[in-house]
Design a protein around this motif. Sequence first.
Motif, short mmCIF file in Angstrom:
data_model
loop_
_atom_site.label_atom_id
_atom_site.label_comp_id
_atom_site.label_asym_id
_atom_site.label_seq_id
_atom_site.Cartn_x
_atom_site.Cartn_y
_atom_site.Cartn_z
N THR A 236 -6.59 -8.23 -15.36
CA THR A 236 -6.25 -8.72 -14.18
C THR A 236 -6.54 -7.84 -13.23
OG1 THR A 236 -4.69 -10.37 -15.12
CG2 THR A 236 -4.63 -10.09 -12.78
N THR A 237 -7.07 -8.09 -12.05
CA THR A 237 -6.94 -7.18 -10.61
C THR A 237 -6.52 -7.94 -9.67
OG1 THR A 237 -9.57 -7.92 -10.33
CG2 THR A 237 -8.85 -5.99 -11.68
N GLN A 238 -6.36 -7.36 -8.37
CA GLN A 238 -5.85 -7.97 -7.53
C GLN A 238 -6.89 -7.92 -6.14
OE1 GLN A 238 -3.23 -9.79 -6.73
NE2 GLN A 238 -2.24 -10.01 -8.72
N LEU A 239 -7.48 -8.76 -5.58
CA LEU A 239 -8.10 -8.67 -4.42
C LEU A 239 -7.16 -8.73 -3.20
CD1 LEU A 239 -11.06 -11.35 -4.87
CD2 LEU A 239 -11.11 -8.57 -4.75
N VAL A 240 -7.22 -7.81 -2.36
CA VAL A 240 -6.36 -7.57 -1.26
C VAL A 240 -6.89 -7.68 0.07
CG1 VAL A 240 -4.41 -5.88 -0.19
CG2 VAL A 240 -5.06 -6.36 -2.68
N ARG A 241 -6.35 -8.21 1.10
CA ARG A 241 -6.77 -8.02 2.70
C ARG A 241 -5.45 -7.67 3.33
NH1 ARG A 241 -9.39 -13.43 5.32
NH2 ARG A 241 -11.27 -12.42 4.20
N ILE A 242 -5.78 -6.55 4.15
CA ILE A 242 -4.58 -6.05 4.88
C ILE A 242 -5.30 -5.73 6.39
CG2 ILE A 242 -5.32 -3.92 4.21
CD1 ILE A 242 -2.11 -3.36 4.34
N SER A 243 -4.52 -6.18 7.26
CA SER A 243 -4.77 -5.48 8.88
C SER A 243 -5.39 -4.11 8.99
CB SER A 243 -3.80 -6.18 9.79
OG SER A 243 -4.29 -5.84 11.00
N GLY A 244 -6.33 -3.90 9.45
CA GLY A 244 -6.83 -2.62 9.67
C GLY A 244 -7.58 -1.94 8.46
N GLY A 245 -7.58 -2.75 7.59
CA GLY A 245 -8.26 -2.20 6.07
C GLY A 245 -7.56 -1.30 5.18
N PHE A 246 -7.97 -0.97 4.14
CA PHE A 246 -7.21 -0.37 3.04
C PHE A 246 -7.84 1.16 3.34
CE2 PHE A 246 -4.89 0.81 -0.74
CZ PHE A 246 -4.37 -0.35 -1.24
N THR A 247 -6.87 1.82 3.98
CA THR A 247 -7.26 3.39 4.36
C THR A 247 -7.23 4.33 2.99
OG1 THR A 247 -5.10 4.01 4.97
CG2 THR A 247 -6.32 2.98 6.64
N TRP A 248 -7.92 5.62 3.04
CA TRP A 248 -7.56 6.20 2.10
C TRP A 248 -6.28 6.97 1.62
CZ3 TRP A 248 -10.04 7.79 -1.89
CH2 TRP A 248 -9.84 9.11 -2.60
N ASN A 249 -5.71 6.92 2.72
CA ASN A 249 -3.89 7.32 2.40
C ASN A 249 -3.39 6.11 1.83
OD1 ASN A 249 -4.33 9.77 3.87
ND2 ASN A 249 -3.58 8.76 5.90
N MET A 250 -3.83 5.02 2.03
CA MET A 250 -3.14 3.56 1.13
C MET A 250 -3.66 3.98 -0.25
SD MET A 250 -3.45 0.54 3.83
CE MET A 250 -2.65 0.36 5.28
N VAL A 251 -4.82 4.35 -0.66
CA VAL A 251 -5.59 4.45 -1.71
C VAL A 251 -4.81 5.51 -2.47
CG1 VAL A 251 -7.57 5.30 -3.04
CG2 VAL A 251 -7.91 3.77 -1.12
N LYS A 252 -4.47 6.77 -1.93
CA LYS A 252 -3.64 7.78 -2.58
C LYS A 252 -2.08 7.18 -2.93
CE LYS A 252 -4.52 10.96 0.43
NZ LYS A 252 -4.84 12.33 0.89
N GLN A 253 -1.55 6.58 -1.94
CA GLN A 253 -0.44 5.99 -2.20
C GLN A 253 -0.26 5.09 -3.71
OE1 GLN A 253 0.94 3.84 1.33
NE2 GLN A 253 0.97 5.97 2.37
N ALA A 254 -1.32 4.15 -3.73
CA ALA A 254 -1.51 3.34 -4.91
C ALA A 254 -1.87 4.13 -6.10
CB ALA A 254 -2.45 2.50 -4.59
N ASN A 255 -2.51 5.33 -5.99
CA ASN A 255 -2.76 5.94 -7.02
C ASN A 255 -1.58 6.62 -7.70
OD1 ASN A 255 -6.13 7.58 -5.78
ND2 ASN A 255 -5.47 5.57 -7.00
N ALA A 256 -0.53 7.03 -6.55
CA ALA A 256 0.55 7.70 -7.27
C ALA A 256 1.35 6.67 -7.92
CB ALA A 256 1.30 8.09 -6.00
N LYS A 257 1.29 5.51 -7.57
CA LYS A 257 1.77 4.25 -8.62
C LYS A 257 0.92 3.87 -9.88
CE LYS A 257 4.24 2.61 -4.60
NZ LYS A 257 4.36 1.45 -3.74
N GLY A 258 -0.10 4.85 -10.25
CA GLY A 258 -0.81 4.51 -11.50
C GLY A 258 -1.98 3.27 -11.16
N VAL A 259 -2.33 2.92 -10.05
CA VAL A 259 -3.49 2.10 -9.77
C VAL A 259 -4.59 2.65 -9.25
CG1 VAL A 259 -3.76 -0.39 -8.59
CG2 VAL A 259 -1.56 0.32 -9.56
#
Length: 955
Positions: A236-259
Amino acid sequence: MMTWYHSWRAAIRIARRDAWRSKGRSFLVLAMIALPILGVSAADLTLRSAELSTEQSLERSLGAADARLADPGMGGLAIMQTPDANSSTPVGDFDNKPWPDGKTDITKALPAGAKSLTDSQGSGKLRTTHGLLNTEIRELKSSDPMTKGIMVVDHGRLPQKADEVAATTHFLESSGLKVGSTLTARGLDREYKIVGAYELPDALETDQVNALPGALLTPLDKALEKAGLPGTEASTTQLVRISGGFTWNMVKQANAKGVTVNSRAVALDPPARSEIPIYQQEGWGNYEESTAAKAAALAAVGTVVGLAMLEICLLAGPAFAVGARRSRRQLGLVGANGGDRRHIRAIVLAGGLVIGFAAAVVGTILGLLLTFALQPLLEDYLGKRFGSFDVRPLELLGIGLLAVFTGLMAAIVPAVTSSRQSVLASLTGRRGVRKSSRVLPVIGLIAVGLGAAIALYGSTMTDESIVVAGGSAIAELGVVALTPALVGLFGRTGRILPLSPRLALRDAVRNRGRTAPAVAAVLAAVAGTVAVATYAASSDAQGRAEYEARLPHGAVVVMLDEAGGRDVPAVRATVQKMLPIDVRADVDRISVGKSNCSMYGGAEGCGRYEVVVPKANQCPLWMTDPANPNEDPSTKYSKAERRKLSQDWRCKENSGGGSAYADSGVLVGDAKLLKVLGIEDAAAEKALAAGQILSFDKRNLDTKGKISIRLITDTKKADAAAEKGKEVPGEIKTFTAHQVAGEPTSYGVSMIVPTAAAKDSGMTTVPLGAYYSTDKMPSSEQRQRLDGELDKTGSDINLYVEEGYTSENSIILLALTVFAGLITIGAAGIATGLAQADAEADLKTLAAVGAPPRVRRTLSGFQCGVVAAMGVLLGSAAGVLPAVGLRLTEKRQQMKFYEQALDQGFGSFNSTPYVPIIVPWATLAALLIAVPLGAALLAAVVTRSRGALSRREAT
């Protein structure tokens, strides 16, 4: 001041009118130049159209979403990823540490305010009109605007209810179903209605069905688990839509949670390299292509393009010479009226310019039309849709200029030759006599020696194939330069030939100016064909030698590891009924625990077994130290010791190869299995009859000739003991064994346990399948009918028919031979046309002295055949060099990898590389015999036996 402009304008007008008057010759040259331009422009359009932009690629993977979040399978550990999410690694050092288990909850990594859509994918066997088809199952609310671009509806609609599905057009074609049909899955009683057909733009050949979330995968998984069948293995994966786009900082925050995150914003605007943590780790480099690699690739492309241009020039040059010779009176009039040599050269060069420009326009337009017309076929061949019909004017303009340049290059030699003729000779039609150049053969010999030396150096001292290719190209150009001299050497064989071939050969030698380019063109075409054919035949021989047959040729094996072998007897009988069976050998397997356990256990109450290898027979490179179970045992030895041990019989893989479809290669059977495997050994049959285990691997026997099998009932304790390097607990059964003499090919079977011996020892056996030998290879129709019958059992059946090694190069070799033949006949035809124009006076002289009319036709055929034969002979010799050089380079590379494996203690997994050099004699025979003979016959057929009467030229 503008004299050059007016002179060139006049030259172009004269060349255009002359090309229009001589339509046949002009069309021939135009076609020669336009065909490569057509191919190159069509290839450019196809590659550019199939090459997706970042936006198009994101649309197909993300749809209208801003990102896709996925579990990289690292148990929730904090990770680092590349910007494209294709690579990731955990934060910290995990060498010699246990890896965490479990799945990561992706939803915990969703940013606040984000809208998400679940996308689950698994697989299952769906019922079709033919039987069962293993199909990808996708649960995605495809009607949601966020998915736009991922799936493209072909007809019908996307599912909106829990009992509706849509299917890919490829699945509908494979299954025989259609929109409106009812679909069911194996193991599930629920029915679904197919309401639409769609396609995946990036994977047109995918068999997939789409359902709403929770409508198909979840109930199917439960039903399969209840029936004891393999699950759907959904992810399973998750398609995500968020205002302003998924920035690189958000990516690193998700990486910290193992995603991991594939972000649209990051892909369109990647962060600086210094901001990417994974690139700061040791061992992680920039994997972009190096400058040296780009330069090597550019040099390779330049070499290929240069040789192609040379070949076109060599083919078209004689045709321009024909035009110049036939227009010599006109050119003489230009000189008589005040024109000098540069004007003569300008007129002939303008012919090349006019035809080159026309070829560029025609080739480019035809390339556009051809690519557009064949777009559906090209997309089907590539397996994906074009991003767009991408026309790049500058690239097409560059390709067109290549055609113009090629036309000019092809006209240079005829232009210079024509300008050197005197006005009197041009007006009277007389030919000047020129001595052959003595410098050109010397240059050719130097180029051949230098090119051969470079190719030899590249194949023996370096690992760069570009060096071999460059040296071979230089050597081939040297042979081209030697062609006039070699044509003269061929002329010495004329004294032993009959009249017509002797005249043809002497005419070719006397007029080397037109013969040598045609021979060189044939040489270039044949050399390339022979080089590729030799390389392909050598690779094919290597592939045939490396191929490991899983069974004797034509043999069949069927295995069924479900429900304790309940359906095995019916399956055995079905195979014997549907195929031309000679000998059938039923085989069982050892079962530990419950009777319905699978071969590899795993379920509650299911155990396993293992063959106990005596410590003295274990490979030292594989023996772990109980004190350090995670340490690589091979590191205790030096390189020299590892090399020596890797050749030890204890460290070599079983030479049988293949796959026995049984744990450790242990099968319960009788002497019939030996017959199917093609092993004729009376002592082995006698041992089986006496109840002894038959062994094909001497490492399993102890010093007393016994074999021990450990029955493991508690797999958890066994795994824990194995991790600590301790002895695995379990009951050990010991048997008397017979080691088969020699090393016969056993196709992965390490031992055969007689049924009586297994029963006497108290071991439980269950039916597994059967091996069959056949009277003849089963046909495709028989296979299809058998698959249909086996599908009715509803079991997960493993069926394999050994068809032997299949060569993929036969069609390539045939295509190369045909291509070289066409080029050869075309080049020889040009030379023949030029010869007929030059030898018109000689033919009239022959007719005047009483030669019969057929002499004209015979002479024309031999003229064409002589050119083809010389070109094919020289090209065959020149084409072997690059193939041999490339194969020697490959051998060096493979030996280097093999030695590295030996140094690391992994040599037992690799045999000494076998890199043969095979000359394709069948292809050479076709080129050396069939092509010249075909060219001669074709020229003889199309030539008139009587020439047209012509008036005497004014002197």
